[in-house]
Design an enzyme around this catalytic site. Structure first.
Site, PDB file in Angstrom:
ATOM      1  CG  ASP A   8      37.645  43.803  39.809  1.00 49.05           C
ATOM      2  OD1 ASP A   8      37.931  44.907  39.333  1.00 49.05           O
ATOM      3  OD2 ASP A   8      38.468  43.081  40.398  1.00 49.05           O
ATOM      4  CG  ASP A  10      43.449  43.706  36.904  1.00 51.65           C
ATOM      5  OD1 ASP A  10      44.452  43.349  36.285  1.00 51.65           O
ATOM      6  OD2 ASP A  10      42.783  44.716  36.595  1.00 51.65           O
ATOM      7  CG  ASP A 167      39.801  40.533  43.303  1.00 55.99           C
ATOM      8  OD1 ASP A 167      39.348  41.501  42.649  1.00 55.99           O
ATOM      9  OD2 ASP A 167      41.012  40.313  43.458  1.00 55.99           O
TER      10      ASP A 167
END
Length: 224
Positions: A8, A10, A167
């Protein structure tokens, strides 16, 4: 054979929350409100405009002022997305080490292409990346498995030879739906109310410098 490690963006590879929070606070300023503390906005940075405008202004999709505010937020963010954004500690060395080991890496994000590319290029991630899949690359975004399946196919790997790191719960759900093991990046934009243990990721990295030790046991057995 090699393997593909997908990340991922960000909150996993890059710490983009300061610029996202600044754009959210700019909307408060436009409405005559004082800026919010960064600490209140950081946990929802991975949720983009939807999460940031909910926390910053109490706006939700369907509210009369939501769409014009969202468009202004995106315009402000695009103009300032590389002011404070940077890679998390150890990420540059990790990506170099992945390549040194003969493995490949790529990015799968829900952020749309026109917002992603300037930051990825600013952080010099385009030269070595095997694939970049953005929120508008495929017909569905995470937690749908299609973006991860597309990334594996574009990079020339079967999903069985991929690992995904993210996250957010959606990242773990997308990985499992695609048939990939997942690492939960607990150092990312995780709220205090998020219980990562319920995400059912195969393993968890509590800091960005722990990522390789979390990823390595999930690689195909012939590479361990």
């Amino acid at each position: 054979m090699s393997a593909l490690i997908l990340f991922d963006f960000d909150g996993t590879l890059a710490d983009t929350a300061p610029d996202l929070a600044a754009a959210a606070n700019r909307q408060r300023t436009r409405k005559g409100l004082e800026p919010m503390a960064y600490e209140a906005l950081r946990p929802v940075a991975s949720q983009g405009a939807r999460g940031l405008l909910r926390v910053a202004l109490g706006l939700r999709p369907g509210d009369p002022d939501y769409e014009p505010t969202r468009l202004q937020f995106l315009e402000d963010y695009a103009a300032g997305s590389t002011v404070h954004s940077k890679l998390f500690p150890g990420i540059e060395a990790l990506l170099s080490d992945i390549r040194r080991r003969g493995l490949s890496w790529g990015i799968v994000t829900n952020k749309v292409t026109y917002l992603t590319l300037p930051i990825v290029e600013y952080l010099d991630l385009t030269r070595e990346s095997a694939v970049l899949v953005c929120g508008d690359t495929t017909a569905h975004s995470k937690p749908h498995p299609l973006p991860l399946q597309h990334a594996a196919r574009e990079a020339g790997f079967s999903v069985e030879r991929c690992v995904y790191v993210g996250d957010d719960l959606r990242d773990i759900q997308a990985a499992h739906a695609a048939g990939m093991p997942a690492v939960a990046a607990a150092y990312g934009y995780v709220g205090e109310d998020d219980n990562i243990t319920t995400w059912e990721a195969e393993t968890c990295a509590h800091s960005s410098t722990e990522l390789w030790s979390a990823i390595e046991p999930l690689l195909p057995s012939d590479l361990r």
